[in-house]
Design an enzyme around this catalytic site. Structure first.
Site, PDB file in Angstrom:
ATOM      1  N   ARG A  11      82.942 -37.607  20.694  1.00 29.72           N
ATOM      2  CA  ARG A  11      81.875 -39.230  20.788  1.00 29.72           C
ATOM      3  C   ARG A  11      82.775 -40.156  21.390  1.00 29.72           C
ATOM      4  NH1 ARG A  11      76.409 -39.890  21.191  1.00 29.72           N
ATOM      5  NH2 ARG A  11      76.182 -37.986  19.373  1.00 29.72           N
ATOM      6  N   ARG A  53      80.409 -31.390  29.317  1.00 30.56           N
ATOM      7  CA  ARG A  53      81.335 -31.459  28.468  1.00 30.56           C
ATOM      8  C   ARG A  53      81.760 -30.658  27.309  1.00 30.56           C
ATOM      9  NH1 ARG A  53      77.328 -35.407  25.216  1.00 30.56           N
ATOM     10  NH2 ARG A  53      75.378 -34.429  24.279  1.00 30.56           N
ATOM     11  N   HIS A  72      79.099 -41.548  31.378  1.00 28.06           N
ATOM     12  CA  HIS A  72      77.913 -41.952  29.495  1.00 28.06           C
ATOM     13  C   HIS A  72      78.980 -43.077  29.242  1.00 28.06           C
ATOM     14  CE1 HIS A  72      75.962 -42.318  25.868  1.00 28.06           C
ATOM     15  NE2 HIS A  72      75.014 -41.435  26.757  1.00 28.06           N
ATOM     16  N   GLU A 131      76.803 -46.947  31.397  1.00 27.19           N
ATOM     17  CA  GLU A 131      76.761 -45.589  31.724  1.00 27.19           C
ATOM     18  C   GLU A 131      76.731 -45.532  33.313  1.00 27.19           C
ATOM     19  OE1 GLU A 131      73.841 -43.019  28.744  1.00 27.19           O
ATOM     20  OE2 GLU A 131      74.257 -44.096  28.107  1.00 27.19           O
TER      21      GLU A 131
HETATM   22  O1  TA6 Z   1      72.138 -42.254  27.839  1.00 25.89           O
HETATM   23  C1  TA6 Z   1      71.094 -42.844  26.141  1.00 25.89           C
HETATM   24  C2  TA6 Z   1      71.037 -41.523  25.863  1.00 25.89           C
HETATM   25  O2  TA6 Z   1      70.587 -40.182  26.551  1.00 25.89           O
HETATM   26  C3  TA6 Z   1      70.299 -41.690  24.179  1.00 25.89           C
HETATM   27  O3  TA6 Z   1      69.309 -41.577  24.348  1.00 25.89           O
HETATM   28  C4  TA6 Z   1      71.322 -41.282  23.586  1.00 25.89           C
HETATM   29  O4  TA6 Z   1      70.839 -40.157  22.770  1.00 25.89           O
HETATM   30  C5  TA6 Z   1      72.494 -41.055  23.955  1.00 25.89           C
HETATM   31  O5  TA6 Z   1      72.450 -40.757  25.254  1.00 25.89           O
HETATM   32  C6  TA6 Z   1      73.508 -40.269  23.454  1.00 25.89           C
HETATM   33  O6  TA6 Z   1      73.718 -39.126  23.621  1.00 25.89           O
HETATM   34  P1  TA6 Z   1      74.388 -37.838  22.232  1.00 25.89           P
HETATM   35  O7  TA6 Z   1      73.827 -36.976  23.079  1.00 25.89           O
HETATM   36  O8  TA6 Z   1      75.785 -37.754  23.400  1.00 25.89           O
HETATM   37  O9  TA6 Z   1      73.847 -37.813  21.182  1.00 25.89           O
END
Ligand code: TA6
Length: 304
Positions: free
Chosen positions: A74, A100, A170, A273
């Site tokens: 994260r 990932r 991301h 992103e």
């Molecule tokens: O890119 C936005 C997103 O898809 C959100 O909807 C949110 O869930 C975020 O990414 C994080 O995703 P993750 O799977 O890393 O918790």
């Protein structure tokens, strides 16, 4: 099992590129040159730190992030491939794809003439990836560390049939507080508001965030500025080979439900992103490649 001595022997560059177990036994490449320091985890080809020399950390890492095989990291720059968001048809498949969640192989390190450092990691299709996705592919993540950090995800179709994929870099950016954030560069672009399931156009020259936001901006070229009025920083984010830009902040309620994020974690980051998805998924004929790139650098603004 990753052999750090072997990696060192093949790919370390004295005083510049090294290998080690940094977090919970995950193996990282550490880069340090005259421009910046940067850490890249081989698990996920995941950049977790970019710190230009004499400057602040640009990326944000959750203090409660997992560093564990099978779970996503994260913060930093997660690589989402071969799909962005939930799988189209199977909710059991991992959100944001499997790239990932896998170890990538180091295939190159190099000191460029400019003094910047290049690190290239690779993930090619295997029996393991075919459990999730049937296609033959090779993914290369090239990270170039200078005053600007360039991350580039190149996907090649190594099969004899075409395929489509979606992807994202991301990126999580650190903030003094979400209240102090202003994002420039999105004015006049239309976006899909995922949380309200509607489309709109951004009228304002500046995006400020006061609530949960998941917006997918279409037909975007960048660049963007992430301004923090207390840090007095302006981070420039440019991109290439990407048509969608996603802005995400979970805000308080969702943060509290995420086990790898502190309850108040949403206050100190924003995700901007670099994406290819929705109407801009990438179609690759056999042997074709596509590159999705993001360039991140810090611009120091002197306030009067
Ligand atoms: O890119 C936005 C997103 O898809 C959100 O909807 C949110 O869930 C975020 O990414 C994080 O995703 P993750 O799977 O890393 O918790």
């Amino acid at each position: 099992m990753i052999d750090i001595d072997e990696l060192d022997e093949k790919f370390s560059i004295e005083g510049e590129v090294g290998f080690g177990e940094l977090e919970n036994e995950l193996v990282f490449v550490t880069v340090s040159n005259k421009y910046a320091d940067c850490d890249i985890c081989l698990y996920g080809a995941h950049v977790t730190s970019f710190k230009p020399r004499n400057s602040m950390e640009i990326l944000w890492m959750s203090p409660e992030s997992n560093f564990e095989v099978g779970k996503a990291i994260r913060g930093g720059i997660p690589v989402c491939f071969p799909w962005f968001g939930p799988h189209k048809t199977d909710p059991e498949m991992p959100q944001h794809g499997f790239a990932r969640l896998m170890y990538w192989e180091v295939i190159k390190t190099e000191t460029l003439h400019s003094g910047e450092t290049l690190v290239r990691l690779q993930l090619c299709s295997s029996e393991e990836t075919k459990v999730w996705w049937p296609h033959d592919f090779c993914a290369q993540m090239t990270v170039t560390v200078g005053l600007i950090l360039t991350v580039s995800l190149k996907i090649t179709n190594t099969s004899s049939v075409p395929f489509d994929y979606t992807c994202a870099l991301h990126s999580y950016f650190g903030l003094s507080s979400i209240e102090n954030l202003a994002i420039e560069g999105l004015q006049g672009t239309s976006y899909h508001n995922q949380l309200e399931s509607g489309d709109a156009v951004q009228e304002d020259p500046i995006l400020k965030i006061h609530e949960a936001v998941t917006r997918h901006y279409y037909d975007t070229e960048g660049p963007y500025i992430i301004e923090d009025s207390i840090y007095r920083s302006r981070i420039q984010v440019a991109k290439a080979g990407s048509k969608v830009t996603t802005v995400w902040n979970p805000w308080a309620e969702a943060s509290a439900t995420m086990e790898d994020l502190p309850d108040d974690g949403y206050e100190t980051f924003v995700c901007l992103e670099t994406v290819n998805a929705f109407d801009n998924s990438i179609h690759l004929a056999p042997q074709e490649s596509h590159e999705t790139s993001e360039m991140i650098g810090l611009e120091v603004k002197v306030y009067e």
